[in-house]
Design a protein around this motif. Structure first.
Motif, short mmCIF file in Angstrom:
data_model
loop_
_atom_site.label_atom_id
_atom_site.label_comp_id
_atom_site.label_asym_id
_atom_site.label_seq_id
_atom_site.Cartn_x
_atom_site.Cartn_y
_atom_site.Cartn_z
N GLN A 1 1.30 11.95 3.95
CA GLN A 1 1.45 10.66 4.59
C GLN A 1 1.23 9.50 3.62
O GLN A 1 0.33 9.53 2.79
N GLU B 1 1.04 4.11 -2.97
CA GLU B 1 0.78 5.53 -2.69
C GLU B 1 1.94 6.40 -3.16
O GLU B 1 1.74 7.43 -3.79
N GLU C 1 -6.72 -2.96 9.24
CA GLU C 1 -8.13 -3.30 9.04
C GLU C 1 -8.28 -4.69 8.43
O GLU C 1 -9.25 -5.40 8.71
N GLU D 1 6.24 12.17 5.45
CA GLU D 1 5.18 11.69 6.35
C GLU D 1 4.71 12.78 7.30
O GLU D 1 3.51 12.93 7.54
N GLU E 1 0.84 -1.21 0.00
CA GLU E 1 0.00 0.00 0.00
C GLU E 1 0.87 1.26 0.00
O GLU E 1 0.59 2.22 -0.72
N GLU F 1 -2.62 1.57 8.61
CA GLU F 1 -4.02 1.50 9.05
C GLU F 1 -4.83 0.57 8.16
O GLU F 1 -5.65 -0.22 8.65
N ASP F 2 -4.63 0.66 6.85
CA ASP F 2 -5.36 -0.20 5.93
C ASP F 2 -5.02 -1.67 6.17
O ASP F 2 -5.90 -2.52 6.22
N LYS G 1 -2.57 15.80 9.58
CA LYS G 1 -1.90 14.50 9.55
C LYS G 1 -2.47 13.63 10.66
O LYS G 1 -2.99 14.12 11.65
N ASN G 2 -2.38 12.35 10.47
CA ASN G 2 -2.86 11.37 11.44
C ASN G 2 -1.63 10.76 12.10
O ASN G 2 -0.87 10.06 11.45
N VAL H 1 1.42 5.87 7.51
CA VAL H 1 0.30 5.71 8.44
C VAL H 1 -0.95 5.18 7.74
O VAL H 1 -1.55 4.20 8.20
N PRO H 2 -1.36 5.75 6.60
CA PRO H 2 -2.55 5.18 5.93
C PRO H 2 -2.34 3.73 5.50
O PRO H 2 -3.28 2.92 5.58
#
Length: 184
Positions: free
Chosen positions: A152, A45, A163, A88, A41, A159-160, A100-101, A155-156
């Motif tokens: 970022q 990106e 999940e 990031e 991922e 997170e993906d 940002k997360n 982090v995404p």
């Protein structure tokens, strides 16, 4: 008085003995799959959002599966390339203000003043690419910047992958326990 015979007790006891090792193997394999999903991922990106790239950042990503000090099996994805951190988190005042997360315990500190990048130290026109103003100081050309926003990708991706984690873990547990025989 009736005699009760339990058939397969030895086989059951053996399965119960090897089950913790089987579950641990399943968690290791699942964590490898999860960090590979996150890595894929993150690379997608980067490749889809970077116009001027040599691929160096994508190829700098590393991952591992390890056991932490509490005995938990964990997967990690990171890059040692400082550009990954800049991308990031962003840089300077622009990065500080950009959305940002971040995990609760991460508090980056940002440069609070503009800085100058010598034009002869970069191989691209930063004015054309990022809109950084060009200035001359004592006849030497510089780019002036207040930083770059956070863009970022780690982090995404993590997170993906997280999940998808429960499904991946379940698949590996079912597979490992299936090797022991019997219904699951």
């Amino acid at each position: 008085m009736a005699d009760i015979v339990i058939k397969g007790a030895d086989q059951l006891m053996h399965k119960l003995e090897v089950m913790p090792k089987s579950l641990n193997n399943a968690l290791w394999d699942a964590n490898f799959d999860i960090v590979q999903v996150a890595d894929g991922e993150a690379v997608r990106e980067l490749q889809s959002s970077t116009k001027h790239s040599s691929g160096e950042l994508s190829s700098s990503l590393k991952y591992e599966v390890m056991e932490d000090t509490d005995g938990h099996v964990i997967g990690r994805l990171w890059s040692d390339n400082p550009v990954a951190t800049y991308r990031e988190l962003g840089t300077g005042l622009v990065g500080q203000e950009s959305p940002k997360n971040l995990p609760d315990d991460v508090h980056p500190v940002y440069t609070q003043h503009p800085w100058f990048i010598p034009a002869d130290k970069v191989d691209t026109d930063l004015h054309a690419i990022y809109g950084m103003p060009e200035i001359k100081i004592n006849g030497k050309k510089f780019y002036r910047t207040n930083g770059q926003p956070a863009r970022q990708f780690l982090v995404p991706a993590i997170e993906d992958a997280g999940e998808q984690g429960p499904k991946i873990i379940k698949e590996h547990i079912v597979k490992e326990l299936g090797k022991l025989g019997g219904d699951i």
